[in-house]
Design an enzyme around this catalytic site. Structure first.
Site, PDB file in Angstrom:
ATOM      1  N   CYS A   1       0.854  -1.180   0.000  1.00  0.00           N
ATOM      2  CA  CYS A   1       0.000   0.000   0.000  1.00  0.00           C
ATOM      3  C   CYS A   1       0.898   1.240   0.000  1.00  0.00           C
ATOM      4  CB  CYS A   1      -0.949  -0.072   1.198  1.00  0.00           C
ATOM      5  SG  CYS A   1      -2.065   1.312   1.451  1.00  0.00           S
TER       6      CYS A   1
ATOM      7  N   ASP B   1      -8.154  -3.408  -7.785  1.00  0.00           N
ATOM      8  CA  ASP B   1      -7.629  -2.375  -6.893  1.00  0.00           C
ATOM      9  C   ASP B   1      -8.354  -1.058  -7.131  1.00  0.00           C
ATOM     10  OD1 ASP B   1      -5.893  -0.347  -5.673  1.00  0.00           O
ATOM     11  OD2 ASP B   1      -4.401  -1.938  -5.547  1.00  0.00           O
TER      12      ASP B   1
ATOM     13  N   HIS C   1      -7.168  -4.204  -3.498  1.00  0.00           N
ATOM     14  CA  HIS C   1      -6.063  -3.562  -2.795  1.00  0.00           C
ATOM     15  C   HIS C   1      -5.915  -4.185  -1.409  1.00  0.00           C
ATOM     16  CE1 HIS C   1      -3.312  -0.120  -2.381  1.00  0.00           C
ATOM     17  NE2 HIS C   1      -3.713  -0.055  -1.116  1.00  0.00           N
TER      18      HIS C   1
END
Length: 235
Positions: free
Chosen positions: A123, A170, A202
């Site tokens: 991330c 994502d 994600h």
């Protein structure tokens, strides 16, 4: 002492603006080990990131997870709004500076001063794990997970092989940017693999988040990460 035994500790070292705290996990029996920097998600230096450092130590690496929120009082968030505030409060140049300080600290340690250094991140940390090897020649391999893609002028200066993991669903990182990364690796003749995982969102590697975790895909991404590190950091 069994194979895979590790030791862990908290370390503190001077940063550009404040003392930086980090979590270290390393093989218990090794005199020297290749190093891997583990960069946090927007939540902060939480138990999940510490666990990834321990996994790497069991694979023979000196793993260090620096607290990139050291400048903000070493905070760890569980609420997305708080995590977003913390991430927004971290200037990217400051994050890179603190990672470069971490590299300098690694170079000063007897266990790692003569070894190669890798980086992985997730991330927010994936963004730094891809950006740092564009800024520093000290990184020998990088495995960013679903991070932001730097501009092409930075990718042109990429200094090491990479493995980039991305989930096709994502909602944060745009597919067009991932395609741009694929094109840039070819255009600039850089070594790298980009893997797009079908049906993944994600954060799919995070086994503490049942809403997004995908165990089979996470296992595959981890194996590819270890393969990259073994080829470029060991031996």
């Amino acid at each position: 002492m069994a194979k895979g035994d590790i030791v862990t500790r908290e370390v503190t070292y001077p940063g550009r603006a404040c003392a930086l705290k980090s979590y270290v996990a390393e093989p218990a029996s090794a005199e020297t080990s290749p190093a891997v920097i583990v960069v946090q998600e927007w939540w902060g230096l939480n138990e999940h990131i510490r666990d990834i450092a321990r996994r790497l130590a069991r694979e023979g690496y000196f793993a260090i997870a620096p607290d990139l929120y050291s400048r903000q009082g070493h905070k760890v968030a569980t609420d997305p709004n708080e995590a977003a505030r913390l991430m927004g409060g971290l200037n990217k140049a400051d994050g890179i500076a603190d990672l470069q300080t971490t590299v300098e600290w690694l170079r000063a340690q007897k266990q790692t001063h003569s070894t190669r250094i890798g980086i992985t991140g997730f991330c927010m940390g994936g963004s730094y794990a891809l950006l740092l090897p564009c800024e520093s020649k000290e990184i020998s391999a990088a495995a960013p997970f679903y991070g932001e893609i730097p501009a092409d002028e930075k990718l042109e200066r990429l200094n090491c092989p990479i493995f980039y993991a991305y989930g096709e669903n994502d909602g944060w990182i745009q597919r067009a940017d991932v395609e741009r990364l694929i094109a840039a690796l070819k255009k600039f003749n850089k070594q790298g693999e980009v893997k797009i995982y079908k049906g993944c969102s994600h954060g799919f590697f995070n086994d503490t988040r049942a809403d997004v975790y995908r165990p089979e895909e996470a296992k595959d991404a981890w194996e590819r990460t270890l393969k990259l590190f073994a080829a470029n950091l060991k031996g």
